[in-house]
Design an enzyme around this catalytic site. Structure first.
Site, PDB file in Angstrom:
ATOM      1  N   LYS A  15       5.758  -6.384 -14.850  1.00  0.00           N
ATOM      2  CA  LYS A  15       6.194  -5.053 -15.327  1.00  0.00           C
ATOM      3  C   LYS A  15       7.659  -4.806 -14.968  1.00  0.00           C
ATOM      4  O   LYS A  15       8.433  -4.278 -15.766  1.00  0.00           O
ATOM      5  CB  LYS A  15       5.279  -3.978 -14.733  1.00  0.00           C
ATOM      6  CG  LYS A  15       3.847  -4.079 -15.272  1.00  0.00           C
ATOM      7  CD  LYS A  15       2.870  -3.157 -14.556  1.00  0.00           C
ATOM      8  CE  LYS A  15       1.469  -3.345 -15.112  1.00  0.00           C
ATOM      9  NZ  LYS A  15       0.452  -2.491 -14.446  1.00  0.00           N
ATOM     10  N   GLN A  64      -1.239   0.442  -9.214  1.00  0.00           N
ATOM     11  CA  GLN A  64      -1.871  -0.806  -9.652  1.00  0.00           C
ATOM     12  C   GLN A  64      -3.328  -0.845  -9.200  1.00  0.00           C
ATOM     13  O   GLN A  64      -3.633  -0.620  -8.031  1.00  0.00           O
ATOM     14  CB  GLN A  64      -1.111  -2.010  -9.100  1.00  0.00           C
ATOM     15  CG  GLN A  64      -1.588  -3.347  -9.650  1.00  0.00           C
ATOM     16  CD  GLN A  64      -1.387  -3.479 -11.158  1.00  0.00           C
ATOM     17  OE1 GLN A  64      -0.518  -2.826 -11.732  1.00  0.00           O
ATOM     18  NE2 GLN A  64      -2.200  -4.302 -11.786  1.00  0.00           N
ATOM     19  N   ASP A 110       0.464   5.285 -17.008  1.00  0.00           N
ATOM     20  CA  ASP A 110      -0.731   4.521 -17.393  1.00  0.00           C
ATOM     21  C   ASP A 110      -1.606   5.258 -18.403  1.00  0.00           C
ATOM     22  O   ASP A 110      -2.476   4.675 -19.037  1.00  0.00           O
ATOM     23  CB  ASP A 110      -1.602   4.288 -16.137  1.00  0.00           C
ATOM     24  CG  ASP A 110      -1.576   2.844 -15.702  1.00  0.00           C
ATOM     25  OD1 ASP A 110      -1.882   2.595 -14.519  1.00  0.00           O
ATOM     26  OD2 ASP A 110      -1.282   1.971 -16.527  1.00  0.00           O
TER      27      ASP A 110
HETATM   28  N1  LIG Z   1      -2.746   0.670 -13.077  1.00  0.00           N
HETATM   29  C1  LIG Z   1      -3.295  -0.297 -13.821  1.00  0.00           C
HETATM   30  N2  LIG Z   1      -3.928  -1.322 -13.237  1.00  0.00           N
HETATM   31  C2  LIG Z   1      -4.504  -2.290 -14.014  1.00  0.00           C
HETATM   32  C3  LIG Z   1      -4.406  -2.246 -15.404  1.00  0.00           C
HETATM   33  C4  LIG Z   1      -3.734  -1.137 -15.991  1.00  0.00           C
HETATM   34  O1  LIG Z   1      -3.638  -1.001 -17.234  1.00  0.00           O
HETATM   35  N3  LIG Z   1      -3.208  -0.196 -15.164  1.00  0.00           N
HETATM   36  N4  LIG Z   1      -4.922  -3.288 -16.192  1.00  0.00           N
HETATM   37  C5  LIG Z   1      -5.341  -4.533 -15.550  1.00  0.00           C
HETATM   38  C6  LIG Z   1      -4.234  -5.551 -15.287  1.00  0.00           C
HETATM   39  N5  LIG Z   1      -3.033  -5.399 -16.002  1.00  0.00           N
HETATM   40  C7  LIG Z   1      -2.261  -4.291 -15.781  1.00  0.00           C
HETATM   41  O2  LIG Z   1      -1.782  -4.113 -14.716  1.00  0.00           O
HETATM   42  C8  LIG Z   1      -2.416  -6.482 -16.646  1.00  0.00           C
HETATM   43  C9  LIG Z   1      -3.109  -7.660 -16.939  1.00  0.00           C
HETATM   44  C10 LIG Z   1      -2.427  -8.743 -17.515  1.00  0.00           C
HETATM   45  C11 LIG Z   1      -1.079  -8.644 -17.773  1.00  0.00           C
HETATM   46  C12 LIG Z   1      -0.311  -9.784 -18.329  1.00  0.00           C
HETATM   47  O3  LIG Z   1       0.871  -9.649 -18.588  1.00  0.00           O
HETATM   48  N6  LIG Z   1      -0.950 -10.926 -18.461  1.00  0.00           N
HETATM   49  C13 LIG Z   1      -0.236 -12.117 -18.918  1.00  0.00           C
HETATM   50  C14 LIG Z   1      -0.414 -13.223 -17.874  1.00  0.00           C
HETATM   51  C15 LIG Z   1       0.218 -12.779 -16.566  1.00  0.00           C
HETATM   52  C16 LIG Z   1      -0.181 -13.668 -15.389  1.00  0.00           C
HETATM   53  O4  LIG Z   1      -0.718 -14.755 -15.614  1.00  0.00           O
HETATM   54  O5  LIG Z   1       0.061 -13.227 -14.251  1.00  0.00           O
HETATM   55  C17 LIG Z   1      -0.795 -12.535 -20.267  1.00  0.00           C
HETATM   56  O6  LIG Z   1      -1.929 -12.131 -20.602  1.00  0.00           O
HETATM   57  O7  LIG Z   1      -0.079 -13.265 -20.982  1.00  0.00           O
HETATM   58  C18 LIG Z   1      -0.401  -7.487 -17.515  1.00  0.00           C
HETATM   59  C19 LIG Z   1      -1.069  -6.403 -16.940  1.00  0.00           C
HETATM   60  C20 LIG Z   1      -5.964  -4.228 -14.212  1.00  0.00           C
HETATM   61  N7  LIG Z   1      -5.163  -3.330 -13.437  1.00  0.00           N
END
Ligand SMILES: Nc1nc2c(c(=O)[nH]1)N[C@@H](CN(C=O)c1ccc(C(=O)N[C@@H](CCC(=O)O)C(=O)O)cc1)CN2
Length: 293
Positions: A53, A97, A120
């Site tokens: 982020k 988070q 969020d």
């Molecule tokens: N406050 C929040 N917490 C969480 C949320 C949310 O929307 N708000 N959702 C999920 C996790 N999530 C957000 O934080 C999230 C998941 C995945 C990715 C992302 O960019 N994934 C990449 C791979 C990244 C990696 O391998 O580390 C991809 O899919 O290409 C971003 C955000 C739970 N918590």
């Protein structure tokens, strides 16, 4: 049949470029949006998501405000950090988070967030506005992952009007709110929300035009429960250690064999995750523009 890819990374890059132009226009007026994050504990996945982020913010000129607390932080420590972010004028919007450590009252923490700074879109006030259909995307941020999923589907012209959409999973970040977005008059889909209490998941998914797999159960959606030609969105963020490399990797809710029967599938990684991050940036920029008048 090999499904086509709903390339969330490519669409997110387009959105970030659009947002970068808006951030530059704000900067010309002396306004710099700021994204705050509160990370509690040392979960590698959460740390990676928060880092992503902030990388996004740096790419388009949004300032970063970081709050980090150890895994043994108390409820009071976390509430104090939330209050600091509520009070920080450099912070346009922020996220806590999730998940928070066991024993923390997550809902109380989310309710302490200033709804005007809820990047969020998970604050009860903003979710309530969605229920009452009084939310304005500028004044009420949309929940990032649901909004990102719909944006991804719409950018690929996936027909949603009148479509039968089956959501698998009833979690707070996706399952509980995406139906509110999909059943808005602007979208007009019909939504079935399935979950661990659903008796026969296949009975629902085999009739679905679109399946949104957000249960956090690796491989829960397999080819045999997917209608040939359906569109399948993989939201799962489960992780496991790769047997060969020993590194942590994402294991989505969609089994690889679904690519043989579906018409479109979102890759994971590279699908919904980047869209979640792009929608977060859009919420922050939208709030900054509203505040700038
Ligand atoms: N406050 C929040 N917490 C969480 C949320 C949310 O929307 N708000 N959702 C999920 C996790 N999530 C957000 O934080 C999230 C998941 C995945 C990715 C992302 O960019 N994934 C990449 C791979 C990244 C990696 O391998 O580390 C991809 O899919 O290409 C971003 C955000 C739970 N918590």
């Amino acid at each position: 049949m090999t499904a086509q890819k709903l390339d969330g990374a490519a669409v997110a890059a387009e959105i970030k470029a659009e947002l970068g132009t808006r951030v530059a226009a704000l900067a010309a007026r002396g306004v710099v949006p700021g994204l705050g994050t509160l990370l509690v504990g040392d979960d590698p996945a959460s740390r990676s998501y928060v880092a992503g982020k902030h990388r996004d913010c740096a790419q388009i000129g949004i300032a970063s405000i970081r709050e980090e607390l150890p895994a043994d932080a108390t409820q009071a420590d976390i509430e104090a950090a939330v209050q600091r972010l509520n009070d920080d004028p450099a912070c346009t919007g922020y996220i806590v988070q999730l998940p928070l450590p066991r024993g923390i009252d997550t809902h109380r923490i989310l309710e302490l967030i200033d709804p005007e700074k809820d990047a969020d879109g998970l604050h009860p006030t903003n979710l309530g506005r969605l229920v009452l259909r009084v939310n304005d995307p500028v004044t009420s941020p949309l929940p990032c992952t649901p909004a990102g999923i719909i944006e991804l589907l719409e950018r690929y012209d996936v027909p949603l009007r009148g479509a039968d959409v089956v959501v698998v999973g009833r979690g707070v970040t996706v399952g509980r709110s995406i139906g509110l977005l999909l059943t808005r008059r602007e979208v007009n889909a019909t939504v079935t929300l399935t979950h661990t209490g659903t008796v026969d998941l296949a009975e629902h998914t085999r009739n679905a035009d679109v399946i949104i797999a957000a249960a956090g159960v690796p491989g829960v959606v397999t080819a045999d429960i997917v209608k040939p030609g359906a569109v399948v969105v993989d939201v799962g963020v489960s992780r496991e250690l790769d047997a060969v490399t020993g590194k942590s990797r994402i294991v989505g809710d969609v089994h690889p064999n679904v690519w043989d029967v579906a018409s479109w599938v979102s890759p994971n990684p590279g699908g919904v995750g980047p869209m979640t991050r792009a929608m977060l940036l859009a919420n922050v920029v939208g709030t900054a523009e509203r505040l700038a008048g």
